[in-house]
Design an enzyme around this catalytic site. Structure first.
Site, PDB file in Angstrom:
ATOM      1  CB  SER A  99      -0.948  -0.019   1.203  1.00 35.02           C
ATOM      2  OG  SER A  99      -1.895   1.020   1.092  1.00 35.02           O
ATOM      3  CB  THR A 100       1.180   4.160   2.289  1.00 37.56           C
ATOM      4  OG1 THR A 100      -0.226   4.241   2.454  1.00 37.56           O
ATOM      5  CG2 THR A 100       1.785   5.552   2.227  1.00 37.56           C
ATOM      6  CG  HIS A 130      -4.047  -0.899  -0.981  1.00 42.82           C
ATOM      7  ND1 HIS A 130      -3.806  -0.828   0.370  1.00 42.82           N
ATOM      8  CD2 HIS A 130      -4.565  -2.143  -1.202  1.00 42.82           C
ATOM      9  CE1 HIS A 130      -4.166  -1.973   0.944  1.00 42.82           C
ATOM     10  NE2 HIS A 130      -4.623  -2.786   0.008  1.00 42.82           N
ATOM     11  CG  MET A 165      -2.309   3.498   7.406  1.00 36.96           C
ATOM     12  SD  MET A 165      -3.052   5.107   7.028  1.00 36.96           S
ATOM     13  CE  MET A 165      -1.646   5.987   6.391  1.00 36.96           C
ATOM     14  CG  ASP A 195      -5.711  -5.416   2.416  1.00 35.42           C
ATOM     15  OD1 ASP A 195      -6.351  -6.457   2.645  1.00 35.42           O
ATOM     16  OD2 ASP A 195      -5.511  -4.964   1.271  1.00 35.42           O
TER      17      ASP A 195
END
Length: 347
Positions: A169-170, A195, A288, A291
């Site tokens: 993700s991030t 993501h 973050m 998930d």
């Protein structure tokens, strides 16, 4: 988390060119167009004083120098990503490849939706190009990577894994890019969930394809997961790993958000645990939230080898921490070493 604004410098003194690009990016709160250069102003001084994240160049510079000469001159004192915009000259492709830049073709104003498509493309490519500038540089940890004992019988040293699932993700766009760039072209098939919104994933896959020895593409329903390839889940669609008599393939489908995301890392990992088991490697990278944490645990319990990015090299030590805390991660390592781990485990 606060998302940094991308600082864009349009390095061309043509007023129509500047105005057209300013209007194209106007209204995107994630982009800030910096004050354009004044005629005769030194590029080097301007770049050093403004510290842009991305530099946009005119494919046909008004100064009379070629695009290649301009990029070469700028690259002698800065490493900021370039995006060139213009009609598309025959020599431009080679220049773009040489300087690892992006190119955007000027729109056909008569074509339906041409201008809207151009505005969208420039905003997306600016944000993707800016990622290395916005993401903090990883610092190599002083301690060696952590390896936890497996909860399943260890496989012999000559075991092979035939599919790799990666979730991020991030900060993950650059972490995944760093890993894929280091991998040889004969790796087992790789499936990736990052993501990202739908407008971004195709361009992100194209970028990975350029820098990697693997064949990387945005996943489509039914695509085969073959050696030497990597599939990136499309934004807005969950990606499931499946298996039939011919091997692995992906099923891509709309669905409710899982763990707050679509595509979800957890959905991919759960499907990998179910159909691949001990034939898979799972990798969870910077991001973050949680998930993918439980999905990675399911993979480990099914016999997969699992890897988590370590705290020091993460932009956000959220997803890998959640996975590590519940015992899903067998080996924790800096991003710079993960490619080596994957090569070792698949040889």
């Amino acid at each position: 988390m606060q998302i940094n604004t991308v600082r864009v410098l349009i390095l061309d003194d043509s007023m129509p060119f500047q105005t057209a690009l300013q209007q194209a990016m106007h209204g995107d709160s994630g982009i800030r167009v910096l004050e354009p250069p004044k005629k005769g102003e030194s590029s080097e001084e301007l770049i050093k004083s403004l510290s842009p994240d991305v530099i946009i160049l005119n494919e046909i510079p008004g100064s009379g120098e070629t695009l290649a000469a301009q990029m070469g001159r700028l690259r002698s004192f800065c490493s900021i990503p370039f995006i060139a915009i213009g009609p598309g000259k025959p020599a431009t492709d080679e220049t773009i490849r040489q300087y690892n830049a992006e190119f955007i073709k000027l729109p056909e104003l008569r074509s339906k939706g041409g201008l809207a498509s151009f505005c969208n493309e420039i905003c997306v490519k600016v944000k993707l190009a800016a990622q290395p500038s916005l993401v903090k540089r990883a610092v190599e940890p002083k301690i060696t990577e952590t390896i936890r004992p497996a909860v399943v019988p260890s496989q012999s040293s000559n075991s092979h894994y035939h599919v790799i699932a990666i979730g991020a993700s991030t900060g993950g766009t650059e972490a995944t890019a760093q890993i894929l760039e280091q991998l040889p072209g004969d790796m087992p098939g790789i499936v990736i969930v990052q993501h990202m919104p739908a407008d971004f994933t195709k361009m992100y896959a194209e970028r990975l394809n350029r820098i990697s020895k693997l064949r990387v593409s945005e996943a489509k329903d039914g695509d085969r997961v073959e050696p030497g390839t990597a599939l990136v889940a499309a934004g807005g669609l969950h990606m499931y790993l499946k298996k039939d008599s011919r091997g692995y393939y992906v099923h891509c489908a709309q669905g409710d958000k899982v763990n707050g995301h679509c595509p979800s890392v957890g959905v991919l990992f759960d499907s990998a645990a179910a159909c691949a088991g001990s034939d898979a490697i799972g990798v969870i990278l910077t991001g973050m939230g949680r998930d993918g944490a439980e999905g990675l645990l399911h993979m480990r319990n099914a016999g997969a080898y699992t890897v988590g990015q370590d705290r020091e090299s993460c932009v956000v030590y959220g997803m890998p921490m959640a996975a590590y805390d519940i015992g899903a991660v067998m080996q924790q390592a800096p991003c710079s070493k993960i490619a080596g781990i994957l090569v070792q485990k698949t040889r």
